[in-house]
Design an enzyme around this catalytic site. Sequence first.
Site, PDB file in Angstrom:
ATOM      1  CE  LYS A 277      43.460  37.246  35.156  1.00  0.00           C
ATOM      2  NZ  LYS A 277      42.810  37.534  33.923  1.00  0.00           N
TER       3      LYS A 277
ATOM      4  CD  GLU B 159      32.127  46.408  40.902  1.00  0.00           C
ATOM      5  OE1 GLU B 159      31.073  45.643  40.848  1.00  0.00           O
ATOM      6  OE2 GLU B 159      32.808  46.916  40.269  1.00  0.00           O
TER       7      GLU B 159
ATOM      8  CB  CYS C 236      28.877  45.235  37.744  1.00  0.00           C
ATOM      9  SG  CYS C 236      29.768  46.788  37.811  1.00  0.00           S
TER      10      CYS C 236
ATOM     11  CD  GLU D 229      26.283  40.276  36.286  1.00  0.00           C
ATOM     12  OE1 GLU D 229      27.034  39.230  36.261  1.00  0.00           O
ATOM     13  OE2 GLU D 229      26.376  41.426  36.561  1.00  0.00           O
TER      14      GLU D 229
HETATM   15  P1  NAI Z   1      35.053  36.207  35.471  1.00  0.00           P
HETATM   16  O1  NAI Z   1      34.757  36.793  36.695  1.00  0.00           O
HETATM   17  O2  NAI Z   1      35.553  34.759  35.093  1.00  0.00           O
HETATM   18  O3  NAI Z   1      36.367  37.085  34.871  1.00  0.00           O
HETATM   19  C1  NAI Z   1      36.831  38.242  35.435  1.00  0.00           C
HETATM   20  C2  NAI Z   1      38.079  38.203  35.447  1.00  0.00           C
HETATM   21  O4  NAI Z   1      38.614  37.075  36.453  1.00  0.00           O
HETATM   22  C3  NAI Z   1      39.141  38.011  34.522  1.00  0.00           C
HETATM   23  O5  NAI Z   1      40.296  38.762  34.386  1.00  0.00           O
HETATM   24  C4  NAI Z   1      39.586  36.380  34.508  1.00  0.00           C
HETATM   25  O6  NAI Z   1      40.600  35.909  33.789  1.00  0.00           O
HETATM   26  C5  NAI Z   1      39.493  36.294  35.843  1.00  0.00           C
HETATM   27  N1  NAI Z   1      39.478  34.917  36.591  1.00  0.00           N
HETATM   28  C6  NAI Z   1      38.436  33.893  35.745  1.00  0.00           C
HETATM   29  N2  NAI Z   1      38.739  33.047  36.515  1.00  0.00           N
HETATM   30  C7  NAI Z   1      39.751  33.188  37.782  1.00  0.00           C
HETATM   31  C8  NAI Z   1      40.301  32.288  38.644  1.00  0.00           C
HETATM   32  N3  NAI Z   1      39.589  31.125  38.987  1.00  0.00           N
HETATM   33  N4  NAI Z   1      40.926  32.926  39.486  1.00  0.00           N
HETATM   34  C9  NAI Z   1      41.383  34.067  39.351  1.00  0.00           C
HETATM   35  N5  NAI Z   1      40.814  34.850  38.426  1.00  0.00           N
HETATM   36  C10 NAI Z   1      39.940  34.598  37.770  1.00  0.00           C
HETATM   37  O7  NAI Z   1      34.105  36.801  34.384  1.00  0.00           O
HETATM   38  P2  NAI Z   1      33.753  36.409  32.515  1.00  0.00           P
HETATM   39  O8  NAI Z   1      33.863  34.684  32.667  1.00  0.00           O
HETATM   40  O9  NAI Z   1      34.908  36.932  31.901  1.00  0.00           O
HETATM   41  O10 NAI Z   1      32.390  36.625  32.278  1.00  0.00           O
HETATM   42  C11 NAI Z   1      31.272  35.709  32.787  1.00  0.00           C
HETATM   43  C12 NAI Z   1      30.056  36.673  33.476  1.00  0.00           C
HETATM   44  O11 NAI Z   1      30.594  37.317  34.612  1.00  0.00           O
HETATM   45  C13 NAI Z   1      29.784  37.851  32.704  1.00  0.00           C
HETATM   46  O12 NAI Z   1      28.730  37.240  31.727  1.00  0.00           O
HETATM   47  C14 NAI Z   1      29.114  38.758  33.653  1.00  0.00           C
HETATM   48  O13 NAI Z   1      27.942  38.114  33.782  1.00  0.00           O
HETATM   49  C15 NAI Z   1      29.832  38.318  34.815  1.00  0.00           C
HETATM   50  N6  NAI Z   1      30.996  39.699  34.906  1.00  0.00           N
HETATM   51  C16 NAI Z   1      30.654  40.530  35.714  1.00  0.00           C
HETATM   52  C17 NAI Z   1      31.544  41.622  35.789  1.00  0.00           C
HETATM   53  C18 NAI Z   1      31.223  42.760  36.713  1.00  0.00           C
HETATM   54  O14 NAI Z   1      31.735  43.973  36.489  1.00  0.00           O
HETATM   55  N7  NAI Z   1      30.480  42.652  37.746  1.00  0.00           N
HETATM   56  C19 NAI Z   1      32.826  41.875  34.814  1.00  0.00           C
HETATM   57  C20 NAI Z   1      33.011  40.733  33.921  1.00  0.00           C
HETATM   58  C21 NAI Z   1      32.023  39.702  34.057  1.00  0.00           C
END
Ligand code: NAI
Length: 525
Positions: A217, A293, A327, A424
């Site tokens: 996804k 990660e 990240c 973060e």
């Molecule tokens: P998120 O962690 O919620 O989203 C990342 C992925 O997870 C997306 O594909 C999203 O659709 C999916 N996802 C979200 N909720 C889910 C669930 N309940 N079950 C399964 N999959 C799910 O992050 P978001 O909301 O896009 O960004 C929020 C914050 O997260 C950012 O401001 C940043 O601080 C952090 N982040 C960190 C990342 C990293 O590489 N460590 C990457 C993206 C966001």
Amino acid sequence: MLRLATKTNAFKNPRTMAAFGGSLRLYSSLPLSQTITLPSGQSYEQPTGLFINGEFVKSLQHKTFEVINPSTEEEICHVYEARKDDVDLAVDAAHKAFHSEWSQCDPAVRGKYLLDLADLMEANKDTLSAIESMDNGKALPMAQGDVGLVINYLRYCAGWADKLSGKLIDTGSNYFNYIKREPIGVCGQIIPWNFPLLMWSWKIGPALAAGNTVVLKTAESTPLSALYAAKLAQEVGIPKGVINIVSGFGKITGEAISTHPKIKKVAFTGSTATGKHIMKAAADSNLKKVTLELGGKSPNIVFNDADVKKAVQNLIVGIFYNSGEVCCAGSRVFIQEGIYDEVLEEFKTAAEHLKVGNPFEEGVFQGAQTSQQQLTKILGYVDAGKQEGATLVTGGERLGTKGYFVKPTIFSDVKPEMKIYSEEIFGPFAVVTKFKTADEVIELANDSEYGLAAGIHTKSLDTATYVANKLEAGTVWINTYNDFHPAMPFGGFKQSGIGREMGEQAFENYTQWKAVRIGINNGPQ
Ligand code: NAI
Ligand code: MG
């Protein structure tokens, strides 16, 4: 740029979408591909369907969602949205593919498919980079860099495919024992929006090399490059069902993956909060194996004896590369007192010289943040920093009124109790703190729930190794930063994650050991 099969004015504006919590969906019969003109002027055919069992298909409920160009806030296109029933189909296809040739064939065959895919990606690298830039907002050279890493990484994984060998274990002449690595099965993979294609390759490369099949996804704000890459996978003939791509939202599509009873492993990159949620869902459903990660608040430390010019370059790359949406960004900068004023001044000057704006414009280093949500989050932290009494050195505001651009931002006099120090932010936002001794900075650096990466800038081998050994971080960069190599494992200590990607270690997450013990104690009959 705006050429759409389905659109209404109400749905055009991302703020309207946000007002509906991003959950608004259209019922349509969107075509399965669409001609899109990139900001560079080049046109290409963008697949819009879900990629299931080797074909692009409409979602069962025909739902679609809007894809935004964050540099212009305009709609690029719509893509089909997978829901639980679509994920079920994708899992069935992956399950069937796993139990056919894919997991059983000579591993070199899988390696060859990955090599062919890497070659085709190389031939399409300009298109892939431009798609990535348009959809994510990152500056084109950054996207080109990503695509280069993707190609290298797929080749690296291809090289491992036929080297994931087992071994013979001698326990005396009455037994013949061997252990072998076997793939896990259908792997669910959930990726974020900051490096859409790179994360695609970090997930798909090792999974496929080891003989697994995948249902991946993409993030809802950046679905395009993965679909284009799936089309390339189709062209090189990767067998049907081995790769399945389901565009969609976390709470629906992501949830369907993390709770699915036939998915044996889930790999996730994203926020720590979502990672914890996925881990619980994985455990409650069928105890999937989990690799995560997650986030970071990585320290980037400059000692008195550092080469100032190089150190400042690494501070810049540490926090402003990829618009700070990294990240492992070096978001907490520590400068030793003897060099503090000089480094801070140079850091400020360099940040102010960075060209921010249209990702396709020559010389632009920092493009747009990927979404309105991120822009709002970053500006919220600017307010928090000011309220908490930190000093705004530069930036701290939106650039222009169209597109999610933020000026490179630096706060100094930042104390550990401040929110901007510990949380973060995920944007071009550095917080700077002064320190006196190596032991003091080690304590400051480790005072975090995260432990993804760290940077050390010094000419002293003694200082470098002393500090590196004591830092709680999965990666330590010395006199460099954000410097990746396919052979170097990447992942987090503490709440930055579980498991490693890249390097030989990535294959630990995509294989399981089988021990076979044969009794041969009777001798000739
Ligand atoms: P998120 O962690 O919620 O989203 C990342 C992925 O997870 C997306 O594909 C999203 O659709 C999916 N996802 C979200 N909720 C889910 C669930 N309940 N079950 C399964 N999959 C799910 O992050 P978001 O909301 O896009 O960004 C929020 C914050 O997260 C950012 O401001 C940043 O601080 C952090 N982040 C960190 C990342 C990293 O590489 N460590 C990457 C993206 C966001
Ligand atoms: Mg987008």
